[in-house]
Scaffold this motif. Structure first.
Motif, short mmCIF file in Angstrom:
data_model
loop_
_atom_site.label_atom_id
_atom_site.label_comp_id
_atom_site.label_asym_id
_atom_site.label_seq_id
_atom_site.Cartn_x
_atom_site.Cartn_y
_atom_site.Cartn_z
N ASP A 52 5.52 12.11 -2.54
CA ASP A 52 4.36 11.26 -3.31
C ASP A 52 4.10 11.43 -4.30
N TYR A 93 -2.41 14.18 1.50
CA TYR A 93 -2.26 13.14 1.96
C TYR A 93 -0.96 11.78 1.58
N HIS A 94 -1.25 11.36 3.06
CA HIS A 94 0.45 10.42 2.81
C HIS A 94 0.33 8.80 4.01
N GLY A 95 -1.42 8.81 3.70
CA GLY A 95 -2.27 7.53 4.24
C GLY A 95 -2.27 7.47 5.34
N ASN A 114 -4.73 14.85 -3.96
CA ASN A 114 -5.97 14.85 -2.26
C ASN A 114 -6.78 15.94 -2.36
N LYS A 129 -1.20 2.39 -6.98
CA LYS A 129 -2.38 2.75 -8.18
C LYS A 129 -2.23 2.20 -9.33
N VAL A 166 5.39 5.42 1.83
CA VAL A 166 5.51 6.63 2.64
C VAL A 166 6.71 6.53 4.63
N SER A 174 1.23 -1.18 -0.51
CA SER A 174 -0.08 0.03 0.29
C SER A 174 0.46 1.50 -0.36
N GLY A 175 0.24 2.53 -0.92
CA GLY A 175 1.29 3.92 -0.81
C GLY A 175 1.80 3.98 0.65
N THR A 176 0.74 3.81 1.86
CA THR A 176 0.84 3.83 3.01
C THR A 176 2.39 3.61 3.93
N VAL A 229 2.15 8.48 -4.56
CA VAL A 229 1.06 7.38 -4.95
C VAL A 229 -0.22 7.70 -5.91
N LEU A 230 -0.55 8.82 -6.38
CA LEU A 230 -1.44 9.27 -7.15
C LEU A 230 -1.12 9.92 -8.76
N GLU A 260 2.95 15.44 -2.11
CA GLU A 260 2.54 15.16 -3.45
C GLU A 260 3.12 16.57 -4.23
C1 LIG Z 1 -0.95 10.85 -2.11
C2 LIG Z 1 -0.91 9.69 -1.75
N1 LIG Z 1 -0.19 9.05 -0.29
C3 LIG Z 1 -0.36 7.69 -0.24
C4 LIG Z 1 -1.46 7.31 0.21
C5 LIG Z 1 -1.66 5.94 1.04
O1 LIG Z 1 -1.94 4.62 -0.43
P1 LIG Z 1 -3.24 3.85 0.34
O2 LIG Z 1 -4.69 4.12 0.99
O3 LIG Z 1 -2.39 2.73 -0.56
O4 LIG Z 1 -2.56 2.55 1.79
C6 LIG Z 1 -2.49 7.78 -0.93
C7 LIG Z 1 -4.13 7.29 -0.57
O5 LIG Z 1 -4.82 7.72 -1.31
C8 LIG Z 1 -2.37 8.88 -1.48
O6 LIG Z 1 -3.15 9.68 -2.46
#
Ligand SMILES: Cc1ncc(COP(=O)(O)O)c(C=O)c1O
Length: 423
Positions: free
Chosen positions: A237, A145-147, A209, A265, A122, A117-119, A239-240, A204
């Motif tokens: 970050d 947002y970082h999780g 987000n 993602k 990070v 997962s992104g969480t 992730v998006l 980000e």
């Molecule tokens: C920029 C960003 N970082 C981290 C996360 C966390 O990722 P995850 O939901 O896969 O744990 C998200 C989730 O939307 C995100 O948008």
């Protein structure tokens, strides 16, 4: 849509059943917002609910379905690869192929570690940054947002930011400094005072987000310079934004290279995979065992097959020009509807991910985003869902490689019908 798409009798029944065994009937709290619809299937840019309703999908599962639902080459690659086992507690060749592909596609990183997962990705980045610098503090920014873990989940609290959940340890936020984003002078001032205590700056690179806000021209460059000057690890970050804003993500789009970056993602077209990528001198801390990064499911056959198939598809048949065209036309269409109906509808951001709301403000960060009427859009989002457009109350719309002229037409026609009935 069925005659009364709001009644959703089968979804209601399933929600009652789900709620007996699953808190709130959902497995991720973000899904507590918006209507509880059960889906039967997804195909390309469309979703079908158990109530028989068809939705044109601009949520993409909160972003992952960048190739649309059930993209055939990825489905095939994952199912074929998983026939011969999925986790070995040892290594397999697909891991190498996927890692090579990630590094080559992005261009800048030397090495990558896969996670789920992104969480988690990070958190792994924080650990590397702290180990490499011997410092503890991390700078982050309002609205990013970082999780969902204790040290990154925040909500506005008076003039600052505090825990966003009951049960969250407020002390875990102590090592974080939260600054307004897109203001390099604020960062420079903080670093002048305590730059030698800061291990990392995380952001980000486009604040998707909260409002899909782009960095001001020169902002990322200045942040990069400051981090280099103070020996701070710069973490993007992505992730998006990764693989969504182009093959090389936001780092490529804005021409600024971080030291570490997180991806998920769009990386694997909906399969649960995240990655931490970065410079070898940082990443090798994992390799020596000095810094622990673990996970039973990391780098599974399923995950790496999904990464490989997704990135090959993005590389060989880049969808970015078509997505740009679709997103640009959709944003323009939404603005035009605002004019037609005499309402201050706002669509802003990037074609692959944009933000819809009400109001007219010069939005450059989280605070200026609050000048928009976000609550009114939340109401509209629910109405849009009732008319077969699958979007979330937060206002972020995602465009996939599978969206075409038919979906553009369906989305705008349904949007217009929604406004006619709602206003
Ligand atoms: C920029 C960003 N970082 C981290 C996360 C966390 O990722 P995850 O939901 O896969 O744990 C998200 C989730 O939307 C995100 O948008």
């Amino acid at each position: 849509m069925t005659a009364d798409a709001r009644s959703r009798p089968r979804s209601r029944e399933l929600h009652r059943r789900a709620s007996r065994r699953t808190p709130g009937g959902v497995h991720s709290n973000i899904r507590l917002a918006g209507p509880r619809i059960f889906f039967e299937s997804g195909s390309g840019p469309w979703l079908r609910s158990v109530d028989g309703d068809e939705y044109v999908d601009y949520l993409l599962g909160q972003g992952p379905n960048f190739l649309g639902h059930a993209p055939e080459p990825v489905v095939r690659a994952v199912s074929e690869a998983s026939r011969t086992g999925v986790i070995f507690g040892g290594q397999h060749e697909l891991e190498i192929e996927a890692a090579e592909l990630v590094c080559e596609t992005l261009g800048w990183p030397d090495m990558v570690r896969f996670g789920v997962s992104g969480t988690e990705a990070v958190q792994a980045a924080f650990r590397l940054a702290r180990a490499a610098t011997g410092r503890t503090k991390i700078v982050r920014f309002e609205g990013h947002y970082h999780g969902w873990l204790d040290n990154v989940l925040t909500a506005p609290d008076g003039d600052g930011w505090g825990p966003a959940s009951a049960g969250q340890l407020a002390s875990h936020l102590d090592d974080f400094v939260v600054l307004p984003w897109n203001d390099a002078d604020r960062l420079a001032a903080l670093l002048a005072a305590e730059g030698d205590l800061i291990a990392a700056v995380i952001m980000e690179p486009v604040m998707i987000n909260a409002g899909v806000i782009e960095p001001r021209p020169g902002y990322l460059e200045r942040v990069r310079e400051l981090c280099t000057a103070y020996g701070i690890v710069l973490i993007f970050d992505e992730v998006l934004s990764g693989f969504r804003l182009g093959l090389d993500g936001a780092a490529g789009r804005y021409g600024v290279t971080p030291d570490l970056a997180t991806y998920a993602k769009a990386l694997a077209a909906g399969w649960p995979v995240a990655a931490l990528a970065g410079r070898a001198d940082l990443m090798e801390h994992f390799g020596t065992g000095e810094v622990n990064h673990s996970g039973t499911f990391n780098g599974s056959v399923v995950a790496t097959a999904a990464v490989k198939a997704s990135l090959e598809l993005l590389r060989d048949e880049p969808p970015y020009a078509a997505i740009d065209q679709h997103g640009t036309a959709l944003m323009a269409g939404i603005r035009e509807l605002g004019q037609t109906y005499g309402i201050p509808l706002r669509a802003a951001g990037l074609p692959a991910a944009f933000h819809v709301s009400f109001g007219d403000a010069d939005v450059v960060d989280y605070r200026t985003l609050q000048e928009l009427d976000l609550a009114r859009y939340e109401e509209l989002a629910e109405e849009l869902v009732g008319h077969g457009v699958w979007v979330a109350p937060r206002g972020v719309w995602y465009v996939s490689a599978a969206h075409g002229p038919g979906e553009l037409d369906a989305a705008l026609t349904r949007f217009a019908k929604t406004l006619t009935e709602w206003l």
